[in-house]
Design a protein around this motif. Structure first.
Motif, PDB file in Angstrom:
ATOM      1  N   VAL A  81      -5.609  -3.676 -12.509  1.00 11.80           N
ATOM      2  CA  VAL A  81      -6.023  -2.794 -13.585  1.00 11.80           C
ATOM      3  C   VAL A  81      -6.914  -1.656 -12.575  1.00 11.80           C
ATOM      4  CG1 VAL A  81      -7.466  -2.084 -15.597  1.00 11.80           C
ATOM      5  CG2 VAL A  81      -6.125  -4.193 -15.599  1.00 11.80           C
ATOM      6  N   SER A  82      -7.718  -2.121 -11.811  1.00 10.45           N
ATOM      7  CA  SER A  82      -8.503  -1.291 -11.161  1.00 10.45           C
ATOM      8  C   SER A  82      -7.892  -0.288 -10.156  1.00 10.45           C
ATOM      9  CB  SER A  82      -9.824  -2.134 -10.286  1.00 10.45           C
ATOM     10  OG  SER A  82     -10.410  -1.225  -9.573  1.00 10.45           O
ATOM     11  N   ALA A 140      -4.546   0.437 -10.398  1.00  9.21           N
ATOM     12  CA  ALA A 140      -3.809   1.213 -11.250  1.00  9.21           C
ATOM     13  C   ALA A 140      -4.528   2.391 -11.528  1.00  9.21           C
ATOM     14  CB  ALA A 140      -3.106   0.546 -12.453  1.00  9.21           C
ATOM     15  N   LEU A 141      -5.614   2.378 -12.136  1.00 13.23           N
ATOM     16  CA  LEU A 141      -6.345   3.544 -12.688  1.00 13.23           C
ATOM     17  C   LEU A 141      -6.946   4.111 -11.373  1.00 13.23           C
ATOM     18  CD1 LEU A 141      -8.895   1.370 -15.276  1.00 13.23           C
ATOM     19  CD2 LEU A 141      -6.830   3.116 -15.753  1.00 13.23           C
ATOM     20  N   ALA A 162      -3.503   6.134 -10.329  1.00 16.63           N
ATOM     21  CA  ALA A 162      -3.449   7.316 -11.263  1.00 16.63           C
ATOM     22  C   ALA A 162      -4.426   8.285 -11.187  1.00 16.63           C
ATOM     23  CB  ALA A 162      -3.398   6.816 -12.892  1.00 16.63           C
ATOM     24  N   ALA A 163      -5.483   8.224 -10.876  1.00 14.84           N
ATOM     25  CA  ALA A 163      -6.517   9.280 -10.850  1.00 14.84           C
ATOM     26  C   ALA A 163      -6.384  10.198  -9.499  1.00 14.84           C
ATOM     27  CB  ALA A 163      -8.055   8.443 -10.876  1.00 14.84           C
TER      28      ALA A 163
END
Length: 125
Positions: free
Chosen positions: A48-49, A51-52, A55-56
Motif C-alpha cells: 500500500v505504501s 503503491a501510494l 502514484a504520487a
C-alpha cells in the motif's frame, strides 16, 4: 541488472514471492498472536505504501513492483544477516527477561549492513 528483461507478469511473481518471504521472515520473530498478525500484514502495508508513493510520483509500468520487490528482499536479507542477534533477543523475551539494549556500535553496524544490502539489491535488480 539481472532483471532487465523481466516482463510485468514476471515482476508480479517476484513481488508476490518476495512479499511471502518477508511474511515468513517476520513470522519467525513473532512471539504473540498479535505479533503474528502484524508480521503477516507487513507485506501488505509495504504494498500500500509503495503503491501510494508511486502514484504520487507518477511511476508507471513495472517500477512500483520493482521498488516493492527490492524493499522486501532487503528486509529478508537483513533478517537472515542478523539472525543470531534476533534469536538471542527472542530467547530473552520468551524467557520473560528484558531484551538487551541496542548499543551505538550495533546501531552503526546495522546502518552499514543496511546500506550495503540496499545498494547490493538495487545493483542486482
Amino acid at each position: 541488472m539481472l532483471t532487465s528483461s523481466l516482463s510485468p507478469g514476471q515482476w508480479w511473481i517476484a513481488a508476490v514471492l518476495s512479499g511471502a518471504a518477508l511474511a515468513v521472515a517476520a513470522q519467525s520473530m513473532a512471539t504473540t498472536q498479535r505479533d503474528k498478525l502484524i508480521a503477516v500484514s507487513l507485506p501488505l502495508a509495504g504494498a500500500v505504501s509503495i503503491a501510494l508513493a508511486s502514484a504520487a510520483r507518477g511511476y508507471e509500468g513495472p517500477m512500483p513492483l520493482v521498488l516493492y520487490t527490492a524493499t522486501m528482499i532487503v528486509l529478508v536479507v537483513l533478517r537472515i544477516v542478523f539472525a543470531p542477534y534476533i534469536a538471542r533477543q527472542l530467547r530473552l523475551k520468551r524467557a520473560g527477561r528484558p531484551m538487551e539494549e541496542v548499543t551505538r556500535k550495533q546501531s552503526w553496524i546495522f546502518l552499514v549492513v543496511f546500506v550495503v544490502t540496499l545498494v547490493g539489491v538495487a545493483f542486482a535488480l
